[in-house]
Write an enzyme that holds these catalytic residues in place. Structure first.
Site, PDB file in Angstrom:
ATOM      1  N   ASP A  96       6.560 -88.172  -5.320  1.00 60.21           N
ATOM      2  CA  ASP A  96       5.676 -88.956  -6.192  1.00 60.21           C
ATOM      3  C   ASP A  96       6.386 -90.170  -6.778  1.00 60.21           C
ATOM      4  O   ASP A  96       6.364 -90.396  -7.994  1.00 60.21           O
ATOM      5  CB  ASP A  96       5.133 -88.076  -7.328  1.00 60.21           C
ATOM      6  CG  ASP A  96       4.463 -86.814  -6.834  1.00 60.21           C
ATOM      7  OD1 ASP A  96       3.709 -86.912  -5.850  1.00 60.21           O
ATOM      8  OD2 ASP A  96       4.686 -85.743  -7.422  1.00 60.21           O
ATOM      9  N   GLU A 126      -6.121 -88.243  -5.000  1.00 59.35           N
ATOM     10  CA  GLU A 126      -5.120 -88.185  -6.064  1.00 59.35           C
ATOM     11  C   GLU A 126      -4.119 -89.326  -5.889  1.00 59.35           C
ATOM     12  O   GLU A 126      -4.276 -90.190  -5.024  1.00 59.35           O
ATOM     13  CB  GLU A 126      -4.394 -86.836  -6.052  1.00 59.35           C
ATOM     14  CG  GLU A 126      -3.552 -86.558  -4.833  1.00 59.35           C
ATOM     15  CD  GLU A 126      -2.743 -85.289  -4.964  1.00 59.35           C
ATOM     16  OE1 GLU A 126      -3.006 -84.490  -5.881  1.00 59.35           O
ATOM     17  OE2 GLU A 126      -1.829 -85.089  -4.139  1.00 59.35           O
TER      18      GLU A 126
END
Length: 299
Positions: free
Chosen positions: A8, A201
């Protein structure tokens, strides 16, 4: 960074180069809440191995399993830095909420003393994956995901068994000076549809080729179907039309690429893909022509 586990990732450009931040990882037996790395040229990277950019947790975070995910750093007009981040909520430890932390320096340490989370729609499953955006008109915004699949009914990543729960990507205006005071209500940009698997997402907003581009990931991150997709719009508030995917398993030899982020309104991108037993950071350049984004990767 030698294939280090750096999931991420996000990136910010400052005077001395680019600084990247990532989700928590265990390094030499120690949990590092926020990892960070640096490059002066967007080619040769250094991982600050074992150094935690946010060593102390806010009072609202569940210390037993904090799950500090998807940090994103912005610079404020006074020269200080603010980090948006995701963490497990102490009062409902199965859910995640959003927080912000401040530092005088880009690499931290970042400090959050808040007793309560910043954005936390618990009735909808919580929230994850915040990312900041400074518009050309001086307004400041944050995109994030409502984590509906956290209260899903099972299946891949908890949300492929009917009824499918919505996981909308939201846009929230914030005060341009402090980066966190909320202005107005959040605006839904996109949400998951049948082609997206369990969710959308990992949003990141940029402006490329005369259009706003919302990068996001769809499908389940635990599977090879995970990807980087995108949507474009003529206005920051939409409407956004989905295109892509941009990166999938097989792109440049990667497996399950996702979580793409760009330094604001630049073409320098960073994302992760499976590597060894973790998820390594990958970098490259992106460009928009019409409504089609292309990526060239080099590391």
């Amino acid at each position: 960074m030698g294939g280090a586990n750096f999931p991420d990732p996000s990136v910010i450009r400052v005077a001395d180069g680019w600084h990247a931040f990532s989700t928590n990882a265990v390094v030499n037996g120690k949990l590092v809440h926020v990892q960070n790395g640096y490059t002066p040229d967007y080619n040769t990277w250094t991982l600050r191995s074992g150094v935690d950019a946010m060593p102390d947790l806010a009072p609202w975070v569940y210390a037993g399993s904090p799950r500090v995910w998807a940090p994103d750093v912005i610079q404020l007009p006074d020269g200080s830095f603010l980090m948006y981040y995701t963490a497990a909520y102490k009062k409902m430890s199965n859910l995640h909420c959003l927080g912000w932390a401040k530092s005088r320096y880009v690499d931290g340490p970042y400090i959050d003393t808040s007793a309560t989370p910043w954005i936390c729609p618990t009735a909808q499953g919580g929230a994850i994956d915040p990312a900041g955006y400074l518009n050309s008109d001086g307004t400041r915004w944050v995109v994030y995901k409502i984590d509906g699949n956290a209260s899903g009914h099972g299946g891949s990543c908890g949300n492929t068994v009917a009824p499918i729960v919505q996981t909308p990507i939201m846009l929230q205006q914030v005060n341009a000076a402090d980066g966190h005071t909320l202005i107005g209500d959040p605006i839904q940009l996109i949400t998951n549809g049948p082609a997206d698997g369990p969710y959308v997402e990992a949003p990141s907003l940029s402006y490329l080729g005369g259009k706003y581009v919302l990068f996001f990931s769809s499908q389940c991150y635990q599977t090879p179907q995970y990807d980087v997709s995108y949507a474009t719009a003529p206005s920051i508030t939409g409407p956004y039309t989905k295109y892509g995917p941009l990166l999938v398993t097989g792109s440049n030899g990667m497996t399950a690429p996702g979580g793409l982020d760009l330094a604001i309104n630049g073409n320098h991108a960073i994302w992760h893909a499976n590597y060894g037993s973790g998820r390594a950071a990958f970098t490259g350049f992106v460009a928009l022509s019409g409504n089609i984004v292309t990526a060239s990767t080099f590391s």
